[in-house]
Design an enzyme around this catalytic site. Structure first.
Site, PDB file in Angstrom:
ATOM      1  N   ASP A  25     -11.902 -53.486 -26.824  1.00  9.24           N
ATOM      2  CA  ASP A  25     -11.856 -54.229 -28.095  1.00  9.24           C
ATOM      3  C   ASP A  25     -13.262 -54.457 -28.642  1.00  9.24           C
ATOM      4  OD1 ASP A  25     -10.596 -55.472 -30.194  1.00  9.24           O
ATOM      5  OD2 ASP A  25     -10.408 -57.414 -29.185  1.00  9.24           O
ATOM      6  N   TRP A  30     -18.400 -54.291 -33.927  1.00  9.93           N
ATOM      7  CA  TRP A  30     -19.627 -53.568 -33.586  1.00  9.93           C
ATOM      8  C   TRP A  30     -20.154 -52.869 -34.840  1.00  9.93           C
ATOM      9  CZ3 TRP A  30     -21.197 -48.530 -34.042  1.00  9.93           C
ATOM     10  CH2 TRP A  30     -22.321 -48.132 -33.310  1.00  9.93           C
ATOM     11  N   HIS A  42     -15.003 -47.012 -33.967  1.00 10.01           N
ATOM     12  CA  HIS A  42     -14.013 -46.256 -33.179  1.00 10.01           C
ATOM     13  C   HIS A  42     -14.642 -44.950 -32.683  1.00 10.01           C
ATOM     14  CE1 HIS A  42     -11.161 -49.193 -34.337  1.00 10.01           C
ATOM     15  NE2 HIS A  42     -10.929 -48.752 -35.561  1.00 10.01           N
ATOM     16  N   GLU A  72       1.351 -52.802 -32.015  1.00 14.49           N
ATOM     17  CA  GLU A  72       1.123 -53.673 -33.191  1.00 14.49           C
ATOM     18  C   GLU A  72       0.023 -53.120 -34.105  1.00 14.49           C
ATOM     19  OE1 GLU A  72       1.415 -55.039 -29.905  1.00 14.49           O
ATOM     20  OE2 GLU A  72       3.517 -55.188 -30.484  1.00 14.49           O
ATOM     21  N   LEU A 136      -9.463 -38.784 -10.264  1.00 17.21           N
ATOM     22  CA  LEU A 136      -9.213 -40.031 -11.004  1.00 17.21           C
ATOM     23  C   LEU A 136      -8.026 -39.770 -11.914  1.00 17.21           C
ATOM     24  CD1 LEU A 136     -10.308 -42.881 -12.207  1.00 17.21           C
ATOM     25  CD2 LEU A 136     -11.350 -41.463 -13.960  1.00 17.21           C
ATOM     26  N   ARG A 192     -11.314 -57.085 -20.569  1.00 19.64           N
ATOM     27  CA  ARG A 192     -11.205 -57.033 -22.029  1.00 19.64           C
ATOM     28  C   ARG A 192     -12.594 -57.234 -22.612  1.00 19.64           C
ATOM     29  NH1 ARG A 192      -6.676 -58.733 -26.270  1.00 19.64           N
ATOM     30  NH2 ARG A 192      -7.820 -58.140 -28.148  1.00 19.64           N
ATOM     31  N   ARG A 198      -7.213 -62.622 -24.515  1.00 18.19           N
ATOM     32  CA  ARG A 198      -5.750 -62.529 -24.574  1.00 18.19           C
ATOM     33  C   ARG A 198      -5.303 -61.150 -24.093  1.00 18.19           C
ATOM     34  NH1 ARG A 198      -7.012 -63.525 -30.412  1.00 18.19           N
ATOM     35  NH2 ARG A 198      -7.394 -61.501 -31.368  1.00 18.19           N
ATOM     36  N   SER A 200      -2.676 -59.377 -25.527  1.00 13.01           N
ATOM     37  CA  SER A 200      -2.252 -58.542 -26.656  1.00 13.01           C
ATOM     38  C   SER A 200      -1.180 -57.508 -26.284  1.00 13.01           C
ATOM     39  CB  SER A 200      -3.464 -57.838 -27.288  1.00 13.01           C
ATOM     40  OG  SER A 200      -4.381 -58.780 -27.777  1.00 13.01           O
ATOM     41  N   GLU A 211      -6.976 -59.326 -11.402  1.00 10.40           N
ATOM     42  CA  GLU A 211      -8.104 -60.219 -11.663  1.00 10.40           C
ATOM     43  C   GLU A 211      -8.564 -59.967 -13.100  1.00 10.40           C
ATOM     44  OE1 GLU A 211      -9.218 -62.526  -9.637  1.00 10.40           O
ATOM     45  OE2 GLU A 211      -7.771 -61.963  -8.099  1.00 10.40           O
TER      46      GLU A 211
END
Ligand code: IPE
Ligand code: IPE
Ligand code: MG
Length: 260
Positions: A25, A30, A42, A72, A136, A192, A198, A200, A211
């Protein structure tokens, strides 16, 4: 099937998280801070993805899950949504070869039916190409919502019962096998960026015992050092999963005496 519920069984805990899930986020802010259009954030965000993927490989993280577009986010201005779709296409076209060369398996989770055919086809091809890689597992959550995930899993469980012609037990394990990320353990560390604290509608079910780590750093500025700081914070946490500190202490003493 790798998925096991942390509320049913206490998972093994390692110094480095096996699974990191990130809400990337702060791209818009930015850019705004630099008097650039939001979408410039982005674009720069893709560079941060590259850095964090490399950092995770370096640290031996097995699963990295990135929230790229929420269910959303369609509410955003049409121009921004179209830009994000184009960015998704170009990232898939440009980055998959490199991911594959580095032994990274790519998965995309979310309601993909909302994306156009071109995106769906690119996703299918990227997943197939990288399916056997083991270094990964990079999961991109696109048109993902935690509630959607729980509902689609519930629907599939009910459909399985109908097809079997008999009731299917509704347990965390039977539901868990239909969750979008049934191939991964639950996240150990949730990060985050961008200052908001939050969830979201991200991995609602799977974050039960993760955690949480919040940072004000905007996503385009989140680099390997920032990732390492988040991992260092995780390493200091005591993950009790409902037990007491004293129990954990006894357990580690027993493990020490067994290994002597
Ligand atoms: C996250 O950055 C990227 C997406 C949601 C696609 P934002 O675009 O939400 O950036 P802010 O929160 O407005 O700064
Ligand atoms: C969450 O970010 C979704 C992604 C990062 C893809 P948002 O910026 O859309 O979240 P809210 O709306 O501020 O909670
Ligand atoms: Mg945001």
């Amino acid at each position: 099937m790798t998925y096991t519920s942390s509320t049913v069984r206490v998972p093994e805990v390692a110094a480095v998280p096996r699974h990191i899930a990130i809400i990337m986020d702060g791209n818009g802010r930015w850019a705004t801070q630099r008097r650039l259009p939001r979408v410039a954030g982005h674009t720069r965000g893709v560079d941060a993805v590259r850095a964090v993927v490399e950092g995770c490989v370096e640290r031996g993280v097995e699963y990295l899950t990135l929230f790229a577009f929420s269910s959303e986010n369609w509410r955003r201005p049409t121009d921004e949504v179209s830009f994000l779709m184009r960015l998704f296409i170009s990232a898939l076209e440009r980055e998959v070869g490199r991911l594959h060369a580095n032994g990274i398996r790519l998965r995309v989770v979310g309601d993909l039916s909302m994306f156009n055919e071109r995106i769906q086809d690119l996703i299918r091809r990227a997943e197939t190409k990288t399916a056997r890689n083991t270094r990964l597992t990079l999961t991109i959550a696109a048109n993902y919502g935690g509630r959607w995930d729980i509902l689609q899993a519930t629907r599939k469980l009910v459909e399985a019962a109908v097809a079997a012609g008999e009731p299917v037990p509704v347990t965390e394990d039977t539901l868990g096998q239909y969750l979008a990320m049934n191939y991964a353990p639950e996240p150990d560390l949730f990060i985050r960026t961008g200052g908001e604290q939050r969830v979201s509608n991200f991995l609602l079910w799977q974050l039960a015992y993760a955690e949480f780590y919040f940072t004000d750093t905007f996503w385009p500025d989140f680099d390997r050092d920032a990732l390492n700081r988040a991992i260092a914070s995780y390493t200091e946490r005591e993950r009790r999963f409902g037990r007491t500190s004293a129990q954990l202490e006894t357990q580690s003493q027993n493990a020490d005496s067994l290994s002597c």
